[in-house]
Motif scaffolding. Structure first.
Motif, PDB file in Angstrom:
ATOM      1  N   THR A 195     -14.198  19.433  16.863  1.00 19.69           N
ATOM      2  CA  THR A 195     -15.436  19.028  17.345  1.00 19.69           C
ATOM      3  C   THR A 195     -15.770  17.782  16.481  1.00 19.69           C
ATOM      4  OG1 THR A 195     -15.807  20.967  18.417  1.00 19.69           O
ATOM      5  CG2 THR A 195     -17.609  19.324  18.527  1.00 19.69           C
ATOM      6  N   ILE A 243     -24.338  11.497  16.589  1.00 21.04           N
ATOM      7  CA  ILE A 243     -23.371  12.607  16.485  1.00 21.04           C
ATOM      8  C   ILE A 243     -23.914  13.720  15.864  1.00 21.04           C
ATOM      9  CG2 ILE A 243     -21.208  10.898  16.327  1.00 21.04           C
ATOM     10  CD1 ILE A 243     -20.777  11.703  13.828  1.00 21.04           C
ATOM     11  N   LEU A 289     -15.951  13.911  17.493  1.00 19.40           N
ATOM     12  CA  LEU A 289     -17.171  12.920  17.591  1.00 19.40           C
ATOM     13  C   LEU A 289     -17.043  11.678  16.480  1.00 19.40           C
ATOM     14  CD1 LEU A 289     -19.748  15.743  17.525  1.00 19.40           C
ATOM     15  CD2 LEU A 289     -19.184  14.358  19.278  1.00 19.40           C
ATOM     16  N   GLN A 323     -14.963   9.217  17.972  1.00 17.72           N
ATOM     17  CA  GLN A 323     -15.750   8.303  18.920  1.00 17.72           C
ATOM     18  C   GLN A 323     -16.547   7.409  18.221  1.00 17.72           C
ATOM     19  OE1 GLN A 323     -17.614  11.291  21.479  1.00 17.72           O
ATOM     20  NE2 GLN A 323     -15.586  12.213  21.947  1.00 17.72           N
ATOM     21  N   GLU A 378     -25.183  15.526  18.949  1.00 15.52           N
ATOM     22  CA  GLU A 378     -24.111  16.006  19.821  1.00 15.52           C
ATOM     23  C   GLU A 378     -23.413  17.075  19.042  1.00 15.52           C
ATOM     24  OE1 GLU A 378     -23.945  14.605  22.680  1.00 15.52           O
ATOM     25  OE2 GLU A 378     -22.145  15.574  23.400  1.00 15.52           O
ATOM     26  N   ALA A 379     -23.180  17.181  17.853  1.00 13.80           N
ATOM     27  CA  ALA A 379     -22.460  18.214  17.182  1.00 13.80           C
ATOM     28  C   ALA A 379     -23.214  19.644  17.316  1.00 13.80           C
ATOM     29  CB  ALA A 379     -22.492  17.996  15.477  1.00 13.80           C
TER      30      ALA A 379
END
Ligand code: NA
Ligand code: NA
Lengths: 313, 629
Positions: free
Chosen positions: A235, A27, A239, A242, A30-31
């Motif tokens: 966001t 994450i 994340l 998820q 991804e962030a």
């Protein structure tokens, strides 16, 4: 909001390379991608920034901004989290997830009062007792030097003592040393941790009776949170949610696989004797915890969520 | 010279007596000032006594089921008080470890200028750390953390701001007897406070001017802890990390599980070094080995090792035993250079034998089981002592020294005389390795045992003022070492924060593929670091950088630890700055160059020992349990 702000330093006890460490790094990656590099993380796994209580202190001082804490660290922020330490409160992963979801708004609000923002749950799996020698009854456990979370003002240490056990309060980062020096000879642990940190080699007897669940959560300081734009905040929340869902799917299976893998490598899995004695011990423990350790309103809220799920089946 | 007087500077001291003109303020004190000093002494001494009492109470109470609530937590927090207030006492006595550069300068303006600059830098760092500690205390107060039994954590943390503030003030006062020089030092203190008020001032600015300033100040005699603590805070400020990170790291280390064993074992060793225990042990080893040629040299290595095991560093050993051993060697016809070299080298023998403090600290920092380090160190320690003893036998044969006939009766009498001293290692290893007591409890038992032996059985130390003074000097010694360890932790934490350990490993893995080559690189690095840095501080700073290496290169972690400590020990003998060289030069009143020459054969000899320990892992791993091999 700071453009390409300072990296968010996130510390955690989870072992380097473990499923949780991999999730956190995923994450983080991804962030960075989704915020065009505005939000970056530095992850410090494996307790290199200290035990949970050290990490909490460093967050309060602003040295760290975020952490994935275990229930021990979360409880030092708010007593409400101790509901997850009540032995055998949950009969299944589903009950744990249902109670966690039901309590999220309340606990998040309580964290907010302490200056922290709740991002998402993490799960460690069932907690079993491991010991150097085989054991079968609560009376056997009373003879063992049992690891309990040390650190400041741990009332549970006194609870164990007054009920005839021999608890040794240690930092979880000292469990391995404690086992090897004979300071402790038994400890509760989730299989995934026992295998990742090789604890089972030092304590190769596991009682096949879940004592409880190990839960954790990722939190960030409000100060760091407020420096992010609302879009970036959204966001991060997405994340974290998820990550929580992936762990809810993955952990139950991996938990059992870890036990099987350890058995193949020499772990002796024993069946409990005298089930009533175990039930009595757990009930005694749980009853002491309501009010004394777990705030009554949260205890009842958790019980309600659990009973609702039980009544559906 | 008599062993009794040789208790002054702490291990790790590169400190000559304070510059002429400054007497430690203890000498002539009267009235109110005397009372303040008594209070300053009494608080850390009381904390140390409580550190002995609490674990013992816990051992007793555990027999009855309950134990003492929070006793471990309280013991851990008392370490903070012993360390910081002990360091303040050391500062008052002018005994904070520092390079004694100015004592080599001729009196005059330049010397005053140098020492006032060094004091200014030390005061600036101390004041900055005090300011940062206040911030930590305030945050902890708001968080309301409780240690146990309703005692708040912030109250225990008060030791940090109080200790650092006292040190800052002492550095200013002792900068010089001249008021202008004190003024310069005071300006440093004020700069420190001002910097603490402006934490964002240095963020993103180049850090090198500050680093250079600190290094120059250290070279001119600023306390060693100030350079480590100063570097940590400076680099934290540069990175925009709150300065309270420094005290937070100190607190985290001080209250860690096993650190309380360090002051307690030091207390045991320190009290042991007072009085006539060394004579009694000397008699035993002499009765055992006096009959062989070179026997006294062997005896010397063994007695020194015995003491170093408990005192933890070379300092106390050379200072306490040197005055006794040197005349003994010379009287029997050993050449002077040989004897000087032997004593200089013997000061660090024993550091590989349990419960030597470097092993304990290594275990804490590297998270390697301390018990395994104890087992792993047995043979390597024997090798090092054996090499030095063999060298002594060789010299004994060449010089044709006098021998003593072996008489069982004399041996029996000597053993009986020294029975209480000889029982100490049995007690310690039995209690700890036998699983009867934790490491900290064992160290408390050792401290109490030595206290009883020295005051009640042998009456080497009178109860009352002499015992209090011994405690006070011990607290100053412990504080002087611990404050360096703590400051080193701050610096080390900056390195962790900057992810240096991970980056270092990646770099090394890309460039070095053979574990043997890696070990050789480590040999050189550790030799270099050991020759300029205190062994505890070196462990704190270097171990986190190296702790992922064993797994990456399939090196046994216990082997790495033993090699690490043995290698640092060798640094003590390495010119130009090796610690033992300075201590021997000052203890025996010999020019430094003469000590260098005398120590050279031992540097080679012990170097061979370290290489054997490094490249024959079997020496370390043979005694380990199968699972750890
Ligand atoms: Na700790
Ligand atoms: Na750190």
């Amino acid at each position: 909001a700071a453009a390409a702000g300072k990296p968010i330093k996130l510390a955690t006890l989870v072992p380097q390379g473990s499923i949780w460490d991999k999730e956190l790094r995923a994450i983080a990656e991804e962030a960075k991608k989704r915020t065009d590099g505005r939000v970056t993380f530095r992850v410090y796994p494996g307790g290199i920034e200290g035990d949970d209580q050290d990490v909490v202190r460093k967050m309060r001082l602003g040295q760290l901004q975020a952490a994935s804490l275990t229930v021990d660290g979360l409880t030092s922020l708010d007593k409400g989290f101790s509901i997850f330490s009540v032995p055998r409160f949950f009969a299944s992963f589903d009950e744990l997830f249902a109670v966690a979801h039901a309590l999220t708004p309340t606990l998040a609000e309580r964290l907010d009062k302490q200056g922290f923002v709740f991002l998402g749950w993490g799960y460690g799996g069932w907690v079993y007792l491991f010991a150097k020698k085989p054991f079968y009854t609560p009376e056997d456990v009373k003879k063992l030097k049992l690891f309990v979370w040390g650190g400041n003002d741990n009332k549970m240490v006194d609870w164990w003592k007054s009920n005839g056990y021999h608890p040794v309060g240690l930092a979880s980062t000292d469990i391995m040393t404690g086992l090897q020096t004979g300071m402790i000879d038994a400890m509760p642990a989730p299989p995934l941790i026992a295998i990742a940190l090789q604890w089972y080699r030092q304590a190769p007897n596991m009682l096949d009776l879940p004592m409880g669940q190990l839960i954790g959560a990722t939190v960030i300081t409000k100060k760091a949170w407020q420096q992010l734009s609302p879009a970036d905040q959204a966001t991060l929340k997405a994340l974290a949610a998820q990550m929580q869902q992936r762990l809810e799917r993955e952990i139950p299976g991996q938990d059992r696989q870890a036990v099987d893998e350890m058995s193949r490598r020499g772990l002796n899995v024993t069946k409990p004797r005298d089930p009533k004695a175990w039930d009595d011990a757990a009930t005694l423990f749980a009853n002491t915890m309501r009010e004394k350790v777990v705030p009554a309103d949260l205890f009842d809220m958790a019980r309600k969520a659990r009973e609702e799920l039980r009544s559906k089946h | 010279m008599d062993a009794d007087e040789a208790v002054a500077p702490p291990p790790g001291s590169e400190h000559a007596p304070p510059p002429a003109g400054i007497e430690p303020p203890d000498a002539e004190e009267r009235g109110a000032i005397a009372w303040v000093h008594h209070l300053e002494d009494a608080v850390p001494v009381l904390a140390l006594l409580l550190m002995v009492a609490l674990p013992l109470a816990e051992i007793v109470a555990r027999r009855f089921g309950t134990g003492v609530p929070g006793s471990a937590n309280f013991t851990q927090h008392l370490v903070l008080w012993v360390a910081l207030l002990g360091a303040a006492v050391a500062a008052r006595q002018g005994k904070l470890l520092a390079l004694a550069t100015t004592s080599f300068m001729r009196p005059g303006f330049r010397r005053e200028a140098a020492s006032s600059f060094a004091a200014a830098a030390g005061a600036a760092v101390s004041a900055l750390l005090a300011r940062a500690s206040v911030e930590m205390v305030l945050v902890e107060k708001q968080a309301g953390t409780v240690i146990a039994a309703g005692v708040k954590a912030w109250v225990a943390q008060l030791a940090l701001p109080i200790g650092f503030a006292l040190i800052a003030l002492r550095l200013v006062w002792l900068a010089s007897p001249r008021w202008w020089a004190r003024g310069v030092a005071l300006a440093g203190l004020l700069v420190g406070i001002w910097l603490g008020q402006q934490p964002a001032l240095l963020e993103g600015k180049p850090a090198w001017p500050g680093i250079v300033l600190l290094l120059v100040a250290t070279a001119l005699g600023s306390p060693i802890f100030a350079v480590l603590g100063g570097l940590a805070v400076l680099l934290f400020m540069h990175d925009g990390v709150p300065i309270s990170a420094g005290p937070a790291e100190i607190y985290q280390l001080a209250v860690s599980q096993f650190l309380a064993a360090v002051p307690l074992f030091t207390l045991a060793g320190f009290l042991l070094a007072e009085g006539k225990s060394s004579l009694r042990l000397l008699a035993v080893f002499r009765a055992l080995f006096g009959a062989i040629s070179g026997g006294t040299a062997v005896v010397c290595a063994l007695v020194c090792a015995f003491f170093t095991i408990f005192t933890g560093g070379s300092g106390v050993t050379i200072l306490a035993l040197g005055g006794l051993m040197l005349p003994a060697l010379l009287a029997e016809g050993y050449p002077e250079r040989f004897s000087l070299g032997l004593l200089t080298a013997s000061g660090s023998l024993g550091l590989l034998w349990a419960p030597a403090l470097p092993l304990i600290l290594y275990g804490i920092v590297a998270n390697v089981p301390i018990e395994q380090l104890f087992l792993g160190g047995l043979l390597p320690g024997l090798l090092m002592v054996g090499l030095n003893a063999a060298w002594g036998v060789r010299q004994g044969m060449r010089s044709g020294v006098s021998r003593h006939a072996f008489r069982p009766g004399a041996l029996g009498r000597a053993v009986w005389e020294a029975k209480w001293e000889l029982l100490l290692p049995v007690l310690v290893l039995g209690a700890f390795l036998g699983g009867f007591a934790t490491l900290v409890e064992t160290s408390a038992v050792a401290a109490l045992y030595v206290m009883i032996v020295k005051t009640l059985i042998h009456r080497d130390i009178a109860i009352g003022r002499p015992l209090f003074r011994a405690f006070r000097d011990c607290v100053a010694l412990v504080g002087g070492v611990m404050v360096i360890v703590c400051a080193a932790k701050g610096f080390s934490s900056y390195l962790t924060d900057a992810e240096l350990p991970a980056r270092g490993l990646t770099w090394v893995q890309a460039n070095i593929h053979s574990p043997w080559l890696l070990l050789l690189g480590l040999n050189l690095l550790l030799l270099l670091v050991g020759s300029v840095m205190e062994v505890f501080a070196a462990i704190i700073v270097l171990v986190p950088l190296l702790k992922d290496f064993p797994a990456a290169y399939h090196i046994n972690p216990v082997h790495l630890g033993i090699m690490f400590v043995a290698n640092l020990e060798l640094g003590y003998l390495t010119p130009p700055a090796g610690l033992n060289l300075f201590l021997a030069s000052s203890r025996f009143q010999r020019p430094l160059l003469e000590v260098y020459r005398a120590a050279l054969p031992y540097l080679v000899l012990n170097g061979i020992g370290v290489l054997l320990i490094t490249y024959v892992p079997f020496l370390t791993t043979w005694l380990l349990p199968a699972a750890a091999q």
